[in-house]
Design a protein around this motif. Sequence first.
Motif, PDB file in Angstrom:
ATOM      1  N   GLN A   1      34.156  50.869  35.169  1.00  0.00           N
ATOM      2  CA  GLN A   1      34.184  52.319  35.544  1.00  0.00           C
ATOM      3  C   GLN A   1      35.480  51.774  37.220  1.00  0.00           C
ATOM      4  O   GLN A   1      37.020  51.836  37.421  1.00  0.00           O
ATOM      5  N   ASN A   2      34.531  51.530  37.811  1.00  0.00           N
ATOM      6  CA  ASN A   2      35.112  51.194  39.440  1.00  0.00           C
ATOM      7  C   ASN A   2      36.032  49.873  39.249  1.00  0.00           C
ATOM      8  O   ASN A   2      37.586  49.708  40.261  1.00  0.00           O
ATOM      9  N   LEU A   3      35.486  48.510  38.404  1.00  0.00           N
ATOM     10  CA  LEU A   3      36.615  47.657  38.085  1.00  0.00           C
ATOM     11  C   LEU A   3      37.806  48.462  38.408  1.00  0.00           C
ATOM     12  O   LEU A   3      39.565  47.832  38.467  1.00  0.00           O
ATOM     13  N   ASN A   4      37.997  49.088  37.284  1.00  0.00           N
ATOM     14  CA  ASN A   4      39.681  49.164  36.349  1.00  0.00           C
ATOM     15  C   ASN A   4      40.015  50.060  37.938  1.00  0.00           C
ATOM     16  O   ASN A   4      41.449  49.673  37.579  1.00  0.00           O
ATOM     17  N   GLU A   5      39.730  50.784  37.725  1.00  0.00           N
ATOM     18  CA  GLU A   5      40.521  51.961  39.207  1.00  0.00           C
ATOM     19  C   GLU A   5      40.738  50.818  40.883  1.00  0.00           C
ATOM     20  O   GLU A   5      41.612  51.110  40.813  1.00  0.00           O
ATOM     21  N   ALA A   6      39.762  49.889  40.659  1.00  0.00           N
ATOM     22  CA  ALA A   6      40.582  49.266  41.685  1.00  0.00           C
ATOM     23  C   ALA A   6      41.799  48.063  41.289  1.00  0.00           C
ATOM     24  O   ALA A   6      42.699  47.849  42.023  1.00  0.00           O
ATOM     25  N   PHE A   7      41.435  48.153  40.037  1.00  0.00           N
ATOM     26  CA  PHE A   7      42.772  46.908  39.321  1.00  0.00           C
ATOM     27  C   PHE A   7      43.966  48.362  39.201  1.00  0.00           C
ATOM     28  O   PHE A   7      45.242  47.528  39.611  1.00  0.00           O
ATOM     29  N   ARG A   8      44.110  49.448  39.040  1.00  0.00           N
ATOM     30  CA  ARG A   8      45.230  50.737  38.771  1.00  0.00           C
ATOM     31  C   ARG A   8      45.922  50.491  40.044  1.00  0.00           C
ATOM     32  O   ARG A   8      46.707  50.462  40.544  1.00  0.00           O
ATOM     33  N   VAL A   9      44.868  50.094  41.194  1.00  0.00           N
ATOM     34  CA  VAL A   9      45.079  50.363  42.708  1.00  0.00           C
ATOM     35  C   VAL A   9      46.194  48.627  43.028  1.00  0.00           C
ATOM     36  O   VAL A   9      47.076  48.913  43.476  1.00  0.00           O
ATOM     37  N   LEU A  10      45.381  48.254  42.356  1.00  0.00           N
ATOM     38  CA  LEU A  10      46.438  46.567  43.244  1.00  0.00           C
ATOM     39  C   LEU A  10      47.940  46.821  42.145  1.00  0.00           C
ATOM     40  O   LEU A  10      48.543  45.840  42.350  1.00  0.00           O
ATOM     41  N   ILE A  11      47.709  47.482  40.662  1.00  0.00           N
ATOM     42  CA  ILE A  11      48.312  46.839  39.642  1.00  0.00           C
ATOM     43  C   ILE A  11      49.488  47.713  39.996  1.00  0.00           C
ATOM     44  O   ILE A  11      51.049  47.846  39.691  1.00  0.00           O
ATOM     45  N   GLY A  12      49.375  48.278  40.785  1.00  0.00           N
ATOM     46  CA  GLY A  12      50.412  49.620  41.273  1.00  0.00           C
ATOM     47  C   GLY A  12      51.285  49.162  42.487  1.00  0.00           C
ATOM     48  O   GLY A  12      52.166  50.353  43.191  1.00  0.00           O
ATOM     49  N   LEU A  13      50.881  48.500  43.277  1.00  0.00           N
ATOM     50  CA  LEU A  13      51.285  48.246  44.689  1.00  0.00           C
ATOM     51  C   LEU A  13      53.030  47.247  44.421  1.00  0.00           C
ATOM     52  O   LEU A  13      52.766  46.232  43.294  1.00  0.00           O
ATOM     53  N   GLU A  14      53.414  47.183  44.517  1.00  0.00           N
ATOM     54  CA  GLU A  14      54.832  46.498  44.697  1.00  0.00           C
ATOM     55  C   GLU A  14      54.575  44.794  45.086  1.00  0.00           C
ATOM     56  O   GLU A  14      54.552  43.551  44.622  1.00  0.00           O
ATOM     57  N   LYS A  15      53.881  45.263  46.405  1.00  0.00           N
ATOM     58  CA  LYS A  15      52.628  43.752  46.470  1.00  0.00           C
ATOM     59  C   LYS A  15      51.291  43.445  46.760  1.00  0.00           C
ATOM     60  O   LYS A  15      50.662  43.915  48.077  1.00  0.00           O
ATOM     61  N   PRO A  16      50.391  43.908  45.990  1.00  0.00           N
ATOM     62  CA  PRO A  16      48.933  43.711  46.084  1.00  0.00           C
ATOM     63  C   PRO A  16      48.321  42.423  46.430  1.00  0.00           C
ATOM     64  O   PRO A  16      48.748  41.727  46.471  1.00  0.00           O
ATOM     65  N   VAL A  17      47.158  42.976  47.331  1.00  0.00           N
ATOM     66  CA  VAL A  17      46.699  42.569  48.515  1.00  0.00           C
ATOM     67  C   VAL A  17      44.889  42.915  47.865  1.00  0.00           C
ATOM     68  O   VAL A  17      45.160  43.682  48.222  1.00  0.00           O
ATOM     69  N   LEU A  18      44.042  41.852  47.919  1.00  0.00           N
ATOM     70  CA  LEU A  18      42.954  42.197  47.889  1.00  0.00           C
ATOM     71  C   LEU A  18      42.346  41.160  48.568  1.00  0.00           C
ATOM     72  O   LEU A  18      42.197  40.198  48.200  1.00  0.00           O
ATOM     73  N   PHE A  19      41.341  41.652  48.981  1.00  0.00           N
ATOM     74  CA  PHE A  19      40.155  41.009  49.832  1.00  0.00           C
ATOM     75  C   PHE A  19      38.966  41.172  49.800  1.00  0.00           C
ATOM     76  O   PHE A  19      38.139  41.911  48.601  1.00  0.00           O
ATOM     77  N   SER A  20      38.185  39.899  49.456  1.00  0.00           N
ATOM     78  CA  SER A  20      37.119  39.207  48.717  1.00  0.00           C
ATOM     79  C   SER A  20      35.656  39.194  49.950  1.00  0.00           C
ATOM     80  O   SER A  20      36.511  38.513  50.866  1.00  0.00           O
ATOM     81  N   LEU A  21      34.513  40.255  50.132  1.00  0.00           N
ATOM     82  CA  LEU A  21      33.909  39.739  51.252  1.00  0.00           C
ATOM     83  C   LEU A  21      32.589  38.463  51.060  1.00  0.00           C
ATOM     84  O   LEU A  21      31.820  38.769  50.572  1.00  0.00           O
ATOM     85  N   GLY A  22      33.305  37.228  50.924  1.00  0.00           N
ATOM     86  CA  GLY A  22      33.022  36.079  50.253  1.00  0.00           C
ATOM     87  C   GLY A  22      33.270  35.547  49.272  1.00  0.00           C
ATOM     88  O   GLY A  22      34.198  36.434  48.392  1.00  0.00           O
ATOM     89  N   GLY A  23      32.778  34.790  48.607  1.00  0.00           N
ATOM     90  CA  GLY A  23      33.071  33.947  47.609  1.00  0.00           C
ATOM     91  C   GLY A  23      32.787  33.414  46.108  1.00  0.00           C
ATOM     92  O   GLY A  23      32.771  32.832  45.050  1.00  0.00           O
ATOM     93  N   GLY A  24      31.226  34.017  46.304  1.00  0.00           N
ATOM     94  CA  GLY A  24      30.162  33.675  45.836  1.00  0.00           C
ATOM     95  C   GLY A  24      29.794  34.001  44.457  1.00  0.00           C
ATOM     96  O   GLY A  24      30.427  34.354  43.879  1.00  0.00           O
ATOM     97  N   ARG A  25      29.925  32.447  43.469  1.00  0.00           N
ATOM     98  CA  ARG A  25      28.748  32.963  42.217  1.00  0.00           C
ATOM     99  C   ARG A  25      28.252  33.112  41.362  1.00  0.00           C
ATOM    100  O   ARG A  25      28.098  34.301  41.543  1.00  0.00           O
ATOM    101  N   TYR A  26      26.735  33.638  42.739  1.00  0.00           N
ATOM    102  CA  TYR A  26      25.538  34.036  42.323  1.00  0.00           C
ATOM    103  C   TYR A  26      24.781  33.593  43.676  1.00  0.00           C
ATOM    104  O   TYR A  26      25.054  33.034  44.446  1.00  0.00           O
ATOM    105  N   TYR A  27      23.531  34.763  43.564  1.00  0.00           N
ATOM    106  CA  TYR A  27      22.809  34.837  44.300  1.00  0.00           C
ATOM    107  C   TYR A  27      21.177  34.101  43.738  1.00  0.00           C
ATOM    108  O   TYR A  27      21.246  35.548  42.389  1.00  0.00           O
ATOM    109  N   LYS A  28      20.296  34.278  44.590  1.00  0.00           N
ATOM    110  CA  LYS A  28      19.014  34.916  44.061  1.00  0.00           C
ATOM    111  C   LYS A  28      18.319  35.338  44.191  1.00  0.00           C
ATOM    112  O   LYS A  28      18.504  36.620  45.462  1.00  0.00           O
TER     113      LYS A  28
END
Length: 271
Positions: free
Chosen positions: A135-162
Amino acid sequence: MADTDWPGCGKSLKGVILDMCGVLYDSGEGGGVAITGSIEAVKKLKASDLQLRFCTNETQLNREAFVDKLKRLGFDISVSEVFSPAPAAVAVLKERGFRPHLLVYDGLLPEFDSVDKTNPNCVVIGDAAEKFTYQNLNEAFRVLIGLEKPVLFSLGGGRYYKEGDGLALDVGAYMKALEYACDLKAEVVGKPSPTFFQSVLNDMGLQPHEALMIGDDLVNDVGGAQNCGMKGLQVRTGKYRPSDERHSTVTADGTVDDLAQAVDMILKQRH
């Protein structure tokens, strides 16, 4: 044991930057546990003539709460020494007039109190852990897909942590899902962003060749630092895996068993 071909860069060093999770401590129940020798290693660095900063992609707690946790584990550390993605993201949002939809852990929300979040024109994601529901990922997706110029900021790019019970998916995996769904490229705020590393160097007043990054993440810690002109040292703690030493694109300047061994080698070279 440490790699015998690790370059003798100790004499030219003026500053050391430490990753935190996986280098100082392993996360888990009750705030985690300090890695053997890491508390004393930090004390040795602080007693030396080297500048010391801490560089983390931690996005489950605001900096004050995060530092309090580290102090409870026994580390001598202050908020001013810690560089994390959220404050950097807030500065970018204000500078560029963005109003974010936030998909972050509840503990990080206070970092964004000063930012206008009405009628979002971008999305910011961090390590939201159990908040990464469909639900939360889909909500973020809908915000982005509804923008004329979607911008996504990610607080890091890590694949995994311990975590205490094993490896856990990091924000980078969810960032990639939104990139794919919205056909866009996220802007990473945090490691391995060159701008993020440069902000730490600027705070120390050092040039890249005068600083060493020590981390457990080969790509984001070591590779990110190397891309800025620093040397990068990997520890065999945290998320380290033996396959890191045979990585196809990133080769650490050296690999040591843990932070304690790294610090002893650095300080020995300076005498």
